[in-house]
Design a protein around this motif. Structure first.
Motif, PDB file in Angstrom:
ATOM      1  N   ARG A  66     -16.812  -6.973   6.023  1.00 50.43           N
ATOM      2  CA  ARG A  66     -15.686  -7.746   6.559  1.00 50.43           C
ATOM      3  C   ARG A  66     -14.831  -8.308   5.425  1.00 50.43           C
ATOM      4  NH1 ARG A  66     -14.182 -10.633  11.243  1.00 50.43           N
ATOM      5  NH2 ARG A  66     -15.774  -9.738  12.551  1.00 50.43           N
ATOM      6  N   VAL A  67     -13.498  -8.281   5.628  1.00 48.43           N
ATOM      7  CA  VAL A  67     -12.558  -8.879   4.670  1.00 48.43           C
ATOM      8  C   VAL A  67     -11.675  -9.882   5.417  1.00 48.43           C
ATOM      9  CG1 VAL A  67     -12.514  -6.897   3.105  1.00 48.43           C
ATOM     10  CG2 VAL A  67     -10.852  -7.022   4.970  1.00 48.43           C
ATOM     11  N   PRO A 116     -11.729  -3.325   5.336  1.00 45.75           N
ATOM     12  CA  PRO A 116     -10.925  -2.712   4.281  1.00 45.75           C
ATOM     13  C   PRO A 116     -10.257  -1.440   4.811  1.00 45.75           C
ATOM     14  CG  PRO A 116     -13.172  -3.147   3.516  1.00 45.75           C
ATOM     15  CD  PRO A 116     -13.137  -3.406   4.996  1.00 45.75           C
ATOM     16  N   TYR A 117      -9.094  -1.118   4.272  1.00 50.21           N
ATOM     17  CA  TYR A 117      -8.309   0.018   4.760  1.00 50.21           C
ATOM     18  C   TYR A 117      -9.108   1.321   4.736  1.00 50.21           C
ATOM     19  CZ  TYR A 117      -4.358   3.188   5.392  1.00 50.21           C
ATOM     20  OH  TYR A 117      -3.508   4.157   5.860  1.00 50.21           O
ATOM     21  N   LYS A 118      -9.893   1.551   3.677  1.00 49.56           N
ATOM     22  CA  LYS A 118     -10.699   2.786   3.611  1.00 49.56           C
ATOM     23  C   LYS A 118     -11.704   2.853   4.759  1.00 49.56           C
ATOM     24  CE  LYS A 118     -10.370   4.189  -1.165  1.00 49.56           C
ATOM     25  NZ  LYS A 118     -11.088   4.664  -2.329  1.00 49.56           N
ATOM     26  N   SER A 119     -12.281   1.724   5.121  1.00 47.51           N
ATOM     27  CA  SER A 119     -13.213   1.687   6.256  1.00 47.51           C
ATOM     28  C   SER A 119     -12.481   1.960   7.562  1.00 47.51           C
ATOM     29  CB  SER A 119     -13.917   0.336   6.340  1.00 47.51           C
ATOM     30  OG  SER A 119     -14.735   0.136   5.223  1.00 47.51           O
ATOM     31  N   ASP A 122      -1.410  -0.329   2.312  1.00 51.15           N
ATOM     32  CA  ASP A 122      -2.046  -0.877   3.511  1.00 51.15           C
ATOM     33  C   ASP A 122      -1.164  -1.941   4.166  1.00 51.15           C
ATOM     34  OD1 ASP A 122      -2.388  -2.909   1.679  1.00 51.15           O
ATOM     35  OD2 ASP A 122      -4.498  -3.242   2.130  1.00 51.15           O
ATOM     36  N   LYS A 123       0.016  -2.160   3.596  1.00 51.95           N
ATOM     37  CA  LYS A 123       1.015  -3.075   4.173  1.00 51.95           C
ATOM     38  C   LYS A 123       2.376  -2.399   4.091  1.00 51.95           C
ATOM     39  CE  LYS A 123      -1.450  -7.002   2.213  1.00 51.95           C
ATOM     40  NZ  LYS A 123      -2.240  -6.300   1.230  1.00 51.95           N
ATOM     41  N   PHE A 124       3.255  -2.767   5.006  1.00 50.66           N
ATOM     42  CA  PHE A 124       4.650  -2.310   4.995  1.00 50.66           C
ATOM     43  C   PHE A 124       4.792  -0.787   5.015  1.00 50.66           C
ATOM     44  CE2 PHE A 124       4.543  -6.332   2.458  1.00 50.66           C
ATOM     45  CZ  PHE A 124       5.032  -7.148   3.473  1.00 50.66           C
TER      46      PHE A 124
END
Length: 189
Positions: free
Chosen positions: A70-71, A90-93, A126-128
């Protein structure tokens, strides 16, 4: 479970997986339980809200232990607006779970015999990263807990933002949208 019977509360249940629509998956005995806002590895208490023939739907009432995966979500609207259902991973997860969903839907649900599925190509950011977005106009703005508890009378209920998940007549105001690049936030504001 009849109408008058209390729906069960299951304690210290480990979240095992994530399925479609961002729903977390747990098992209680032989029964599959779907919930929201939980990550694989979380240990939670689950209050059943709906019983179906082959599964249960529940809400998390308490976190006993958080997953090591968890992040901290970066958006202060996370969990309210519904735009980012997995920001606590996390984005990779997130990509790995989405890959698993695609394979499951093709093979198990679709019955298609595919030896391998090519991996999902994630965004470099992972943003925008979104290139499309729809705003909603409403005269019934969704009030946050903070707005309600302030005791202030809300004069203006007009809103231009996003639907509250599952409530298509309510719109929540978003201060900053983290998934679409500039100038989207400036235009909306």
């Amino acid at each position: 479970m009849g109408r008058n019977k209390k729906k069960p509360l299951y304690q210290n249940v480990r979240i095992e997986d994530i399925g479609s629509e961002g729903k977390a998956i747990a098992r209680v005995g032989e029964m599959v339980v779907f919930t929201k806002m939980a990550a694989p590895g979380d240990i939670v208490d689950l209050q059943v809200i709906r019983k179906r023939k082959k599964y249960l739907e529940a809400v998390v009432t308490k976190f006993h232990e958080f997953s090591r995966d968890r992040v901290q979500p970066f958006c202060n609207h996370f969990g309210i607006c519904g735009g980012c259902k997995w920001q606590f991973l996390p984005y990779k997860s997130q990509l790995a779970y989405k890959q698993k969903q695609v394979e499951d839907q093709l093979k198990r649900i679709g019955g298609i015999d595919i030896p391998t599925v090519k991996p999902i190509l994630g965004s470099a950011n992972d943003k925008f990263y979104r290139n499309k977005l729809e705003f909603t106009f409403s005269d019934k703005k969704w009030l946050t807990t903070k707005e309600i508890e302030s005791g202030n009378e809300i004069q203006n209920l007009n809103a231009l933002r996003f639907h509250v998940p599952g409530m298509f007549d309510k719109v929540i105001n978003i201060e900053k949208f983290w998934l679409q690049p500039t100038p989207s936030n400036e235009i909306r504001n």
